[in-house]
Write a protein that holds these residues in place. Structure first.
Motif, PDB file in Angstrom:
ATOM      1  N   PHE A 346       0.834  -1.199   0.000  1.00  0.00           N
ATOM      2  CA  PHE A 346       0.000   0.000   0.000  1.00  0.00           C
ATOM      3  C   PHE A 346       0.871   1.253   0.000  1.00  0.00           C
ATOM      4  CE2 PHE A 346      -2.795   3.042   2.342  1.00  0.00           C
ATOM      5  CZ  PHE A 346      -3.895   3.015   1.502  1.00  0.00           C
ATOM      6  N   GLY A 347       1.893   1.230   0.854  1.00  0.00           N
ATOM      7  CA  GLY A 347       2.800   2.374   0.962  1.00  0.00           C
ATOM      8  C   GLY A 347       3.578   2.626  -0.314  1.00  0.00           C
ATOM      9  N   THR A 348       3.960   1.549  -1.020  1.00  0.00           N
ATOM     10  CA  THR A 348       4.670   1.715  -2.292  1.00  0.00           C
ATOM     11  C   THR A 348       3.803   2.461  -3.289  1.00  0.00           C
ATOM     12  OG1 THR A 348       5.896  -0.346  -1.922  1.00  0.00           O
ATOM     13  CG2 THR A 348       5.813   0.495  -4.181  1.00  0.00           C
ATOM     14  N   GLY A 349       2.531   2.073  -3.356  1.00  0.00           N
ATOM     15  CA  GLY A 349       1.602   2.778  -4.242  1.00  0.00           C
ATOM     16  C   GLY A 349       1.443   4.233  -3.851  1.00  0.00           C
ATOM     17  N   GLN A 350       1.435   4.498  -2.537  1.00  0.00           N
ATOM     18  CA  GLN A 350       1.268   5.876  -2.062  1.00  0.00           C
ATOM     19  C   GLN A 350       2.470   6.759  -2.385  1.00  0.00           C
ATOM     20  OE1 GLN A 350      -1.477   6.127   1.801  1.00  0.00           O
ATOM     21  NE2 GLN A 350       0.318   4.870   2.128  1.00  0.00           N
ATOM     22  N   ILE A 351       3.642   6.162  -2.513  1.00  0.00           N
ATOM     23  CA  ILE A 351       4.827   6.938  -2.871  1.00  0.00           C
ATOM     24  C   ILE A 351       4.773   7.336  -4.342  1.00  0.00           C
ATOM     25  CG2 ILE A 351       7.342   6.844  -3.163  1.00  0.00           C
ATOM     26  CD1 ILE A 351       7.393   4.948  -0.743  1.00  0.00           C
ATOM     27  N   LEU A 352       4.436   6.373  -5.178  1.00  0.00           N
ATOM     28  CA  LEU A 352       4.418   6.611  -6.619  1.00  0.00           C
ATOM     29  C   LEU A 352       3.304   7.575  -7.019  1.00  0.00           C
ATOM     30  CD1 LEU A 352       4.992   2.941  -7.873  1.00  0.00           C
ATOM     31  CD2 LEU A 352       6.688   4.771  -7.639  1.00  0.00           C
ATOM     32  N   GLY A 353       2.160   7.506  -6.327  1.00  0.00           N
ATOM     33  CA  GLY A 353       1.006   8.314  -6.688  1.00  0.00           C
ATOM     34  C   GLY A 353       1.229   9.817  -6.681  1.00  0.00           C
ATOM     35  N   PRO A 354       1.630  10.418  -5.552  1.00  0.00           N
ATOM     36  CA  PRO A 354       1.803  11.876  -5.512  1.00  0.00           C
ATOM     37  C   PRO A 354       2.897  12.392  -6.441  1.00  0.00           C
ATOM     38  CG  PRO A 354       1.657  10.972  -3.298  1.00  0.00           C
ATOM     39  CD  PRO A 354       1.817   9.807  -4.232  1.00  0.00           C
ATOM     40  N   ILE A 355       4.012  11.633  -6.562  1.00  0.00           N
ATOM     41  CA  ILE A 355       5.095  12.072  -7.454  1.00  0.00           C
ATOM     42  C   ILE A 355       4.617  12.072  -8.898  1.00  0.00           C
ATOM     43  CG2 ILE A 355       7.385  11.515  -8.343  1.00  0.00           C
ATOM     44  CD1 ILE A 355       8.089  10.377  -5.623  1.00  0.00           C
ATOM     45  N   GLY A 356       3.991  10.956  -9.310  1.00  0.00           N
ATOM     46  CA  GLY A 356       3.480  10.873 -10.678  1.00  0.00           C
ATOM     47  C   GLY A 356       2.428  11.920 -10.948  1.00  0.00           C
ATOM     48  N   ALA A 357       1.503  12.097  -9.997  1.00  0.00           N
ATOM     49  CA  ALA A 357       0.436  13.080 -10.166  1.00  0.00           C
ATOM     50  C   ALA A 357       1.005  14.496 -10.246  1.00  0.00           C
ATOM     51  CB  ALA A 357      -0.557  12.978  -9.012  1.00  0.00           C
ATOM     52  N   GLY A 358       2.037  14.766  -9.442  1.00  0.00           N
ATOM     53  CA  GLY A 358       2.654  16.090  -9.471  1.00  0.00           C
ATOM     54  C   GLY A 358       3.266  16.413 -10.824  1.00  0.00           C
ATOM     55  N   PHE A 359       3.968  15.433 -11.410  1.00  0.00           N
ATOM     56  CA  PHE A 359       4.554  15.642 -12.744  1.00  0.00           C
ATOM     57  C   PHE A 359       3.466  15.840 -13.791  1.00  0.00           C
ATOM     58  CE2 PHE A 359       8.514  13.450 -11.128  1.00  0.00           C
ATOM     59  CZ  PHE A 359       9.340  14.569 -11.297  1.00  0.00           C
ATOM     60  N   VAL A 360       2.414  15.033 -13.712  1.00  0.00           N
ATOM     61  CA  VAL A 360       1.318  15.143 -14.678  1.00  0.00           C
ATOM     62  C   VAL A 360       0.646  16.509 -14.571  1.00  0.00           C
ATOM     63  CG1 VAL A 360      -0.982  14.273 -15.300  1.00  0.00           C
ATOM     64  CG2 VAL A 360       0.881  12.665 -14.817  1.00  0.00           C
ATOM     65  N   MET A 361       0.428  16.965 -13.347  1.00  0.00           N
ATOM     66  CA  MET A 361      -0.220  18.259 -13.143  1.00  0.00           C
ATOM     67  C   MET A 361       0.641  19.411 -13.629  1.00  0.00           C
ATOM     68  SD  MET A 361      -1.950  17.805  -9.401  1.00  0.00           S
ATOM     69  CE  MET A 361      -2.473  16.165  -8.915  1.00  0.00           C
ATOM     70  N   ASP A 362       1.948  19.333 -13.381  1.00  0.00           N
ATOM     71  CA  ASP A 362       2.844  20.391 -13.855  1.00  0.00           C
ATOM     72  C   ASP A 362       2.896  20.430 -15.376  1.00  0.00           C
ATOM     73  OD1 ASP A 362       3.591  21.650 -11.551  1.00  0.00           O
ATOM     74  OD2 ASP A 362       5.342  20.396 -11.181  1.00  0.00           O
ATOM     75  N   THR A 363       2.773  19.259 -15.992  1.00  0.00           N
ATOM     76  CA  THR A 363       2.838  19.181 -17.456  1.00  0.00           C
ATOM     77  C   THR A 363       1.531  19.642 -18.100  1.00  0.00           C
ATOM     78  OG1 THR A 363       4.384  17.327 -17.334  1.00  0.00           O
ATOM     79  CG2 THR A 363       3.230  17.647 -19.425  1.00  0.00           C
ATOM     80  N   THR A 364       0.422  19.168 -17.561  1.00  0.00           N
ATOM     81  CA  THR A 364      -0.891  19.461 -18.163  1.00  0.00           C
ATOM     82  C   THR A 364      -1.549  20.704 -17.577  1.00  0.00           C
ATOM     83  OG1 THR A 364      -2.055  18.059 -16.553  1.00  0.00           O
ATOM     84  CG2 THR A 364      -1.245  17.002 -18.565  1.00  0.00           C
ATOM     85  N   LYS A 365      -1.014  21.185 -16.444  1.00  0.00           N
ATOM     86  CA  LYS A 365      -1.610  22.322 -15.724  1.00  0.00           C
ATOM     87  C   LYS A 365      -3.055  22.028 -15.322  1.00  0.00           C
ATOM     88  CE  LYS A 365       2.215  24.478 -16.491  1.00  0.00           C
ATOM     89  NZ  LYS A 365       3.215  24.568 -15.406  1.00  0.00           N
ATOM     90  N   SER A 366      -3.321  20.761 -15.030  1.00  0.00           N
ATOM     91  CA  SER A 366      -4.682  20.360 -14.685  1.00  0.00           C
ATOM     92  C   SER A 366      -4.647  19.194 -13.708  1.00  0.00           C
ATOM     93  CB  SER A 366      -5.450  19.957 -15.947  1.00  0.00           C
ATOM     94  OG  SER A 366      -6.682  19.361 -15.605  1.00  0.00           O
TER      95      SER A 366
END
Length: 400
Positions: A346-366
Motif C-alpha cells: 500500500f505504501g509503495t503505491g502511495q509513494i508513486l502516486g503523488p510524485i506521478g500526479a505532481g509531474f502530470v499536473m505540472d505538465t498538463t496544468k490540470s
C-alpha cells in the motif's frame, strides 16, 4: 473470580484497547497524515509551494509509512507493542506540530518522513493490537469502530484547520499539535496489551487458511493499486476543488465531507463483511471509490463534488479494513507480518502516486488528468480482485 466476571473484565479491557486504538488512528492517520490535504492549499497560496514540491512532501511521508511497514514486519510477536505505540505517538504529534515552526523545505521533508514513519508503525501495531484484543473476546465485528478513527480525525482536522489558519498556515499545524496532545493524554493509559489467550481458528479463518497461497498475492497487488489510486484524490482533492470555477468556497467542506463519510463507513463495511465475506464487499467498495474519484471531474459542481467526496470517504477506510482483516485471516498464525506486508505494498503505491500526479499536473496544468489516471488504476484493481477470486476458486470464501 467467576467465569462471567472474568468475561466482563476481558470485555472491559478490549473496550479500552479499542477506544485507545480509535484515538491513535485519529491522531496518526486522520491528523498526522491526512491533515496535509487541508493545509496544502494554504501553503500553496501563502508561501508559493509548487505542485511538484507538494507531491514530494506527500511522497516522502508515504516513504516513511512504507519503511515503517517493513520494519514492523520484522518485529517479533513478543515485542511490546504498547511501548512502541507510545513512542511513535509522541513522534507523530511532535513532527506534526513542528511543521508550523519552520519554512525550510528540507526540514519539512525530514519532518514528513518521520511523521510517515511513526504513523505507519501506529497503523500496523494498533491494528494488530486491537484485532488481537477483539478476537480474544470474540468481538471481531467491532473492528469497524476502530478504523472509524481515521475518518473522525479527517473530519475533526477539516473542521479545525480553517479556524487555526485564519492568520497563517503555521497556525493550522500548531493548533493540531495542541489538539493531538489533549487526545493522547486522554487515552494514554488505554494503550496496553491484551492478556495472552489461546484462540483457535474459526470456520472463516480455516477457509482463508486453505486458500492462503492462492488469494494472498492478488490481495497484495490490489492493495498496492489502491494505495496508488486513492492517494491522488486524498492529496489533491481540496486543491482541485479550490481551482474549479465558483467552487473555491466549497474546497474545505469537501474534505470535511470525506471525513464524516469515513466515520460510519467502516461499521457498514464490517457489517457487509459479516454477511458476505471479504471479497464481494472489497470489489464493490473499489468500484464505488473509482466513481467517487472521477465524479468531481465529470460533474464539477457542488453536487458532483459532494457525492464524489461521500463515495471516496465512504470507501477508502472500508477498503483498508476489508483488506487488512482478510490478510490477517489468510495468515492466522502470522498476523503482524501479514498486516505489515500489506501496508508495505500500500505504501509503495502511495509513494508513486503523488510524485506521478505532481509531474502530470505540472505538465498538463490540470488536476483532472491525474484524477482520471487514478480512477483507471482503481478500475484495474477491481479487475485484478475479480481475477483473483475466480482463479483462487473462492466461491466458498465469498459466501463466508
Amino acid at each position: 473470580m467467576s467465569r462471567s466476571e472474568t468475561k466482563g473484565k476481558g470485555k472491559a479491557t478490549s473496550t479500552k484497547i479499542l477506544i485507545g486504538g480509535f484515538v491513535m488512528l485519529t491522531i496518526a492517520m486522520g491528523i498526522g497524515r491526512f491533515s496535509y490535504t487541508s493545509i496544502l492549499p494554504f501553503m500553496q497560496s501563502q508561501i508559493n509551494l509548487s505542485i511538484t514540491e507538494a507531491g514530494y512532501l506527500a511522497a516522502i511521508n508515504n516513504l516513511g509509512y512504507l519503511v515503517a511497514a517493513f520494519c514492523a514486519s520484522l518485529m517479533t510477536s513478543g515485542a511490546r507493542k504498547s511501548t512502541h505505540l507510545q513512542v511513535h505517538l509522541v513522534l507523530c504529534i511532535l513532527t506534526t506540530g513542528l511543521m508550523g515552526a519552520t519554512s525550510s523545505f528540507f526540514l519539512w521533508v525530514i519532518l514528513r518522513f518521520i511523521a510517515g514513519l511513526s504513523s505507519g508503525f501506529i497503523f500496523v501495531l494498533a491494528s494488530s493490537l486491537v484485532l488481537d484484543a477483539l478476537l480474544a473476546d470474540k468481538r471481531e465485528k467491532r473492528i469497524g469502530v476502530f478504523y472509524g478513527g481515521v475518518g473522525f480525525g479527517i473530519a475533526l482536522s477539516g473542521l479545525l484547520i480553517p479556524l487555526f489558519s485564519l492568520h497563517s498556515w503555521r497556525g493550522a499545524w500548531i493548533g493540531l499539535l495542541v489538539v493531538s496532545i489533549i487526545l493522547a493524554a486522554i487515552i494514554w493509559r488505554f494503550i496496553q496489551e491484551p492478556k495472552k489467550q489461546h484462540s483457535s481458528l474459526n470456520a472463516s479463518d480455516k477457509k482463508f487458511f486453505v486458500k492462503e497461497t492462492n488469494l494472498f498475492p492478488y490481495l497484495l497487488i490490489v492493495y498496492g493499486l489502491e494505495g496508488l489510486g486513492y492517494i491522488v484524490s486524498a492529496t489533491f482533492l481540496v486543491s482541485y476543488v479550490k481551482q474549479v470555477p465558483n467552487m473555491e468556497f466549497f474546497s474545505d467542506y469537501s474534505w470535511i465531507i470525506v471525513g464524516v463519510a469515513a466515520v460510519p463507513s467502516t461499521i457498514f463495511w464490517s457489517w457487509c463483511m459479516g454477511k458476505m465475506g471479504y471479497v464481494k464487499p472489497l470489489i464493490f467498495a473499489l468500484i464505488l471509490q473509482a466513481i467517487g474519484v472521477i465524479l468531481p471531474v465529470l460533474i464539477p459542481n457542488i453536487f458532483g463534488v459532494t457525492l464524489g467526496s461521500i463515495l471516496f470517504g465512504g470507501t477508502f477506510m472500508g477498503i483498508s479494513m476489508l483488506a487488512i482483516t482478510a490478510a490477517r485471516a489468510l495468515k492466522p498464525t502470522n498476523g503482524n507480518q501479514a498486516i505489515a506486508l500489506m501496508t508495505g505494498f500500500f505504501g509503495t503505491g502511495q509513494i508513486l502516486g503523488p510524485i506521478g500526479a505532481g509531474f502530470v499536473m505540472d505538465t498538463t496544468k490540470s488536476y483532472s488528468v491525474s484524477l482520471a489516471l487514478a480512477t483507471l488504476v482503481l478500475v484495474i484493481a477491481v479487475i485484478v480482485m475479480i481475477m483473483g477470486s475466480v482463479m483462487s476458486n473462492c466461491k466458498n470464501l465469498m459466501n463466508v
